[in-house]
Design an enzyme around this catalytic site. Structure first.
Site, PDB file in Angstrom:
ATOM      1  N   SER A 235      14.302 -90.290 -14.515  1.00  0.00           N
ATOM      2  CA  SER A 235      14.065 -91.803 -14.048  1.00  0.00           C
ATOM      3  C   SER A 235      15.362 -92.701 -13.927  1.00  0.00           C
ATOM      4  O   SER A 235      15.049 -93.744 -13.500  1.00  0.00           O
ATOM      5  CB  SER A 235      12.791 -92.443 -15.059  1.00  0.00           C
ATOM      6  N   LYS A 280       9.454-100.553 -19.939  1.00  0.00           N
ATOM      7  CA  LYS A 280      11.045-100.547 -19.546  1.00  0.00           C
ATOM      8  C   LYS A 280      11.265-102.028 -19.114  1.00  0.00           C
ATOM      9  O   LYS A 280      12.309-102.469 -19.269  1.00  0.00           O
ATOM     10  CB  LYS A 280      11.170 -99.666 -18.412  1.00  0.00           C
TER      11      LYS A 280
END
Length: 337
Positions: A235, A280
């Protein structure tokens, strides 16, 4: 006795869940501390050698999700009640058919692939030289004995190809049995070879070559290396690619701002979705970010728990991410979730 039993169960018995929460963030324009021969040293997260680089300021932070394993019942309840962590079945993080060490190794391999894609996507964006090469040839595929690992593919069926996706499209558009000419460079010499296409395992009407292509940096002087510590998974790709672009192009992508983000990247620059987006965004805001680059397919989830003071910018390509950062720096509106 009952109270004692509850205490033992609550503190000693592990539950089949893992806790996911905000993880560390890392500025891809900065440095990271890593261990080298027993000593802790500081290295640039994205180191570029063999080419002139432009000074950068601001932040382009990649973001992570922390995983807490081996939870007792009380641990799990406490984390769930905290509102910071979410609980997920442990086998979704550590599949029962793989050991923890195997999962960690897979994550490390995914990071390596992400770094390679980030380099290529950035170089293609900057119109720097790349090459489409054959990484491996399937032992039972149609290309055995004709194509070799390390061959650079220039054209397929007379069509110029620069990425694996372009090569797959040309091959798949031809039916099995087609004799497909490939213009390749082998050991520095250009030549044409021909492969009789087989049937694709997933589509018997599509042609099949039986090779694994990869796009690589074609400038022997340029070297891009990454230092991300023990961060794994795919990611971080988009943020690493942006860091390469920022260093190899004039001006600054960040305009001195604190930008964070996430997203996988392909060698063609497509940005893909990731897991744990709300963890996140929270980690990014806690670290000081004011803008977060969100993969388009994660937008709906991201806005469900948008941290105060964090602008969520929607991106689906590397080009789009660069354009959005340019708009933000110029005070213009950028695509938002």
């Amino acid at each position: 006795m009952v109270l004692l039993a509850l205490l033992v169960l609550g503190t000693q018995v592990q539950v089949p869940y893992a806790a996911l929460g905000p993880g560390p963030t890392l500025n891809t324009l900065g440095t990271a501390k890593v261990e080298d021969d027993g000593a802790v040293v500081e290295r640039k997260v994205v180191q570029i050698d063999g080419a002139a680089t432009d000074p950068t300021t601001g932040h382009l932070n990649l973001t992570t999700v922390s995983v807490r394993d081996g939870l007792s019942l009380f641990d799990a309840l406490g984390m769930w009640l905290s509102g910071t962590y979410s609980l997920t079945p442990r086998d979704q993080v550590y599949p029962p058919d793989r050991t923890t060490e195997q999962v960690q190794q897979e994550n490390a391999q995914q990071m390596t692939g992400s770094e390679e894609n980030a380099t290529v996507a950035a170089l293609r964006y900057l119109d720097r030289p790349t090459a489409l090469r054959i990484a491996s040839v399937g032992p039972d595929g149609p290309a055995v004995g004709v194509v070799r690992a390390g061959d650079e593919v220039v054209r397929a069926g007379g069509v110029p190809v620069e990425t694996g996706e372009q090569l797959r499209k040309v091959v798949g558009d031809n039916p099995p049995g087609t004799v497909l000419p490939l213009e390749i460079v082998r050991a520095g010499a250009q030549q044409t070879v021909s492969v009789t296409l087989g049937k694709h395992p997933a589509d018997p009407e599509a042609g099949y070559l039986g090779v694994v292509p990869e796009v690589v940096n074609a400038d022997p002087r340029l070297e891009v290396t990454y230092t991300v510590g023990d961060i794994g998974g795919p990611s971080a790709g988009m943020m690493l690619a942006l860091a390469v672009i920022d260093q190899l192009s004039p001006g600054e992508l960040t305009s001195g701002k604190f930008i964070a983000g996430t997203g996988t990247i392909t060698d063609e620059g497509a940005v893909g979705p990731i897991g744990g987006i709300t963890h996140k965004t929270r980690a990014a805001r806690d670290a000081g970010a004011t803008v977060f680059l969100v993969p388009a397919r994660n937008c709906a989830e991201a806005v469900s728990e948008r941290p105060d003071g964090l602008e969520l910018v929607k991106v689906d390509t590397l080009d789009g991410a660069v354009d959005a950062l340019g708009a933000i720096g110029a005070g213009r509106p950028a695509p938002t979730c």
